[in-house]
Write an enzyme that holds these catalytic residues in place. Structure first.
Site, PDB file in Angstrom:
ATOM      1  CB  CYS A 171      -1.171   0.119   1.300  1.00  0.00           C
ATOM      2  SG  CYS A 171      -1.684  -1.116   1.002  1.00  0.00           S
TER       3      CYS A 171
ATOM      4  CG  HIS B 149      -3.377   3.736   1.512  1.00  0.00           C
ATOM      5  ND1 HIS B 149      -3.818   3.664   0.719  1.00  0.00           N
ATOM      6  CD2 HIS B 149      -3.155   2.661   2.690  1.00  0.00           C
ATOM      7  CE1 HIS B 149      -3.833   2.013   0.349  1.00  0.00           C
ATOM      8  NE2 HIS B 149      -3.510   1.887   1.556  1.00  0.00           N
TER       9      HIS B 149
ATOM     10  CG  ASN C 102      -6.659  -0.814   1.191  1.00  0.00           C
ATOM     11  OD1 ASN C 102      -6.021   0.015   0.201  1.00  0.00           O
ATOM     12  ND2 ASN C 102      -5.613  -0.623   2.678  1.00  0.00           N
TER      13      ASN C 102
HETATM   14  O1  UT7 Z   1      -3.652  -0.293   3.209  1.00  0.00           O
HETATM   15  C1  UT7 Z   1      -3.046  -1.362   4.729  1.00  0.00           C
HETATM   16  C2  UT7 Z   1      -3.169  -1.467   5.467  1.00  0.00           C
HETATM   17  N1  UT7 Z   1      -4.731  -2.216   6.011  1.00  0.00           N
HETATM   18  C3  UT7 Z   1      -5.464  -1.093   6.842  1.00  0.00           C
HETATM   19  O2  UT7 Z   1      -5.175  -0.381   7.340  1.00  0.00           O
HETATM   20  C4  UT7 Z   1      -6.677  -1.999   7.544  1.00  0.00           C
HETATM   21  C5  UT7 Z   1      -6.495  -1.987   9.516  1.00  0.00           C
HETATM   22  N2  UT7 Z   1      -7.037  -2.288  10.137  1.00  0.00           N
HETATM   23  C6  UT7 Z   1      -9.140  -2.368   9.363  1.00  0.00           C
HETATM   24  O3  UT7 Z   1      -8.949  -0.988   9.710  1.00  0.00           O
HETATM   25  C7  UT7 Z   1      -9.692  -3.071  10.670  1.00  0.00           C
HETATM   26  O4  UT7 Z   1      -8.899  -2.985  11.628  1.00  0.00           O
HETATM   27  C8  UT7 Z   1     -10.861  -3.379   9.661  1.00  0.00           C
HETATM   28  C9  UT7 Z   1     -11.891  -2.572   9.548  1.00  0.00           C
HETATM   29  C10 UT7 Z   1     -10.074  -4.338   8.968  1.00  0.00           C
HETATM   30  C11 UT7 Z   1     -11.673  -4.261  10.900  1.00  0.00           C
HETATM   31  O5  UT7 Z   1     -12.174  -3.288  11.543  1.00  0.00           O
HETATM   32  P1  UT7 Z   1     -11.944  -3.424  13.685  1.00  0.00           P
HETATM   33  O6  UT7 Z   1     -12.635  -2.692  13.857  1.00  0.00           O
HETATM   34  O7  UT7 Z   1     -10.466  -3.444  13.314  1.00  0.00           O
HETATM   35  O8  UT7 Z   1     -13.399  -4.827  13.985  1.00  0.00           O
HETATM   36  P2  UT7 Z   1     -13.089  -6.305  14.051  1.00  0.00           P
HETATM   37  O9  UT7 Z   1     -11.406  -6.363  13.423  1.00  0.00           O
HETATM   38  O10 UT7 Z   1     -11.401  -6.073  15.129  1.00  0.00           O
HETATM   39  O11 UT7 Z   1     -13.540  -6.726  13.984  1.00  0.00           O
HETATM   40  C12 UT7 Z   1     -14.669  -6.553  15.266  1.00  0.00           C
HETATM   41  C13 UT7 Z   1     -15.760  -7.513  14.909  1.00  0.00           C
HETATM   42  C14 UT7 Z   1     -15.249  -9.484  15.126  1.00  0.00           C
HETATM   43  O12 UT7 Z   1     -16.605 -10.049  15.934  1.00  0.00           O
HETATM   44  P3  UT7 Z   1     -16.325 -10.268  17.235  1.00  0.00           P
HETATM   45  O13 UT7 Z   1     -15.211 -10.984  17.452  1.00  0.00           O
HETATM   46  O14 UT7 Z   1     -16.117  -9.064  17.657  1.00  0.00           O
HETATM   47  O15 UT7 Z   1     -17.287 -11.354  17.780  1.00  0.00           O
HETATM   48  C15 UT7 Z   1     -14.957  -9.559  13.863  1.00  0.00           C
HETATM   49  O16 UT7 Z   1     -15.627 -11.049  13.302  1.00  0.00           O
HETATM   50  O17 UT7 Z   1     -16.432  -7.924  13.604  1.00  0.00           O
HETATM   51  C16 UT7 Z   1     -16.396  -8.907  13.214  1.00  0.00           C
HETATM   52  N3  UT7 Z   1     -15.789  -8.750  11.567  1.00  0.00           N
HETATM   53  C17 UT7 Z   1     -17.546  -8.806  10.635  1.00  0.00           C
HETATM   54  N4  UT7 Z   1     -18.500  -8.058  10.868  1.00  0.00           N
HETATM   55  C18 UT7 Z   1     -19.341  -8.213  10.401  1.00  0.00           C
HETATM   56  C19 UT7 Z   1     -15.299  -8.920  10.875  1.00  0.00           C
HETATM   57  N5  UT7 Z   1     -14.911  -8.658   9.606  1.00  0.00           N
HETATM   58  C20 UT7 Z   1     -16.235  -8.405  10.009  1.00  0.00           C
HETATM   59  C21 UT7 Z   1     -17.865  -8.166   8.025  1.00  0.00           C
HETATM   60  N6  UT7 Z   1     -18.930  -8.007   8.698  1.00  0.00           N
HETATM   61  N7  UT7 Z   1     -17.034  -7.771   7.132  1.00  0.00           N
END
Ligand code: UT7
Length: 325
Positions: A115, A252, A282
């Protein structure tokens, strides 16, 4: 004092025709429009058609950038393509783009910093120009991340999209002050200790396969704002500029929460932030040149504006560029 600066001569971008909305994604994996918008800001992304390659996207963006600059391909000395999704393991996608543009001279090569690829490529192009080894360089960010996503993994497949953006940098003799047009400072970083937090589980030397993107999203998120703001503070230190001087912050586009969190931490006003992640997802190395092109085309970015770019991604890699348009 005369000083060679790399000035943006033109820009262009290309998005594949097909879009994929959050509602359509919720038919493929267990997700919802509400979750995706709330956590990322993304509403839709573009997906390359069957047979449409990274080099096709890159070539389309490059042609628009050439037309915008009023240049022919014969006037370009070098092509750098930032991509983590090359057409093939080799040759470099840049040489395919070179061929598709009908260029038979100069040099073309790929830059791989995921990225952060566009920031690394822009910084490399600037170094070639300032060393008088090239006069005009086509710098492209192009990706088809849809090809390396695991479409059964809801934690990653909702985040990414395909696209390409290009800028042409040209040598311009200026005064050597911070009021100059062109690239004023670049700062690149990487730290391989974070490799497992965002990677692809395949490769020519490891598995002999292409592999799929794997990410510990929360871990990446945790580091993102701090790393981004560190390299931006380096850019401010190097030039004496600060948040108030920036006309447009073009980060980005990974996640609206990261973009807005970084702007807030730096004290950059919200209406100076260019945001395209809502409609592009992204697009990795393509996201910054795509956003630059959108904001230039809609009249926000104008000649003389101070533009701050930053990226952070797999590796980890991260970096910033401060330039005057
Ligand atoms: O470009 C390269 C750099 N990449 C990035 O900058 C990405 C950085 N990370 C992020 O943007 C965020 O961490 C995400 C958008 C990927 C995830 O957001 P989050 O607020 O960190 O969520 P999480 O991973 O802590 O997940 C929260 C909950 C989980 O469920 P439990 O364990 O709380 O029951 C996940 O299983 O959301 C669940 N979950 C989803 N639910 C519905 C994860 N993906 C999804 C989904 N739809 N697509």
């Amino acid at each position: 004092m005369s000083f060679i600066r790399s000035v943006v001569l033109g820009c262009g971008s290309y998005l594949p025709e097909k879009t994929l909305t959050n509602a359509q994604l919720s038919e493929i994996v267990d997700t919802s429009d509400e979750w995706i918008v709330q956590r990322t800001g993304i509403r839709e992304r573009h997906i390359a058609a069957d047979g449409e390659l990274t080099s096709d996207l890159a070539t389309a963006a490059a042609k628009l950038a050439l037309a915008d600059a009023g240049l022919s391909i014969g006037e370009i000395d070098m092509i750098i393509v930032a991509t983590a999704t090359p057409d093939d393991t080799f040759p470099a996608t840049a040489v395919t783009v070179q061929r598709k543009l009908g260029m038979e001279h100069g040099a073309a090569f790929d830059m791989q910093a995921v990225c952060s690829g566009f920031v690394f490529a822009l910084s490399t192009a600037d170094a070639f120009i300032r060393a008088s080894q090239a006069k005009r360089i086509l710098v492209i960010g192009a990706e088809t991340f849809s090809r390396i996503l695991d479409w059964t993994d809801r934690t990653t497949c909702v985040l990414f999209g395909d696209g390409a953006g290009a800028v042409i940098l040209g040598a311009s003799v200026q005064d050597g002050t911070r009021e100059d047009r062109g690239v004023l400072t670049t700062h690149l970083r990487s730290d391989g200790r974070h490799r497992e937090k965002l990677y692809v589980d395949g490769g020519p030397s490891s598995t002999g396969t292409v592999g799929h993107l794997r990410m510990e999203g929360r871990e990446v998120f945790k580091h993102a704002v701090g790393m981004i703001t560190d390299v931006i503070e380096d850019a401010f230190r190097a030039t004496g500029y600060g948040a108030d001087d920036v006309d447009w912050f073009v980060p980005h586009q990974a996640n609206l929460r990261i973009i807005d969190g970084s702007a807030k931490k730096l004290g950059i006003e919200s209406d100076k932030v260019v945001r395209t992640v809502m409609l592009h997802g992204n697009t990795s190395a393509a996201s910054i040149p795509l956003a630059l092109s959108v904001a230039r085309d809609d009249g926000r970015i104008k000649r003389g504006d101070l533009i701050l770019l930053e990226a952070m991604g797999g590796g980890f890699t991260w970096g910033s560029v401060l330039l005057r348009w």
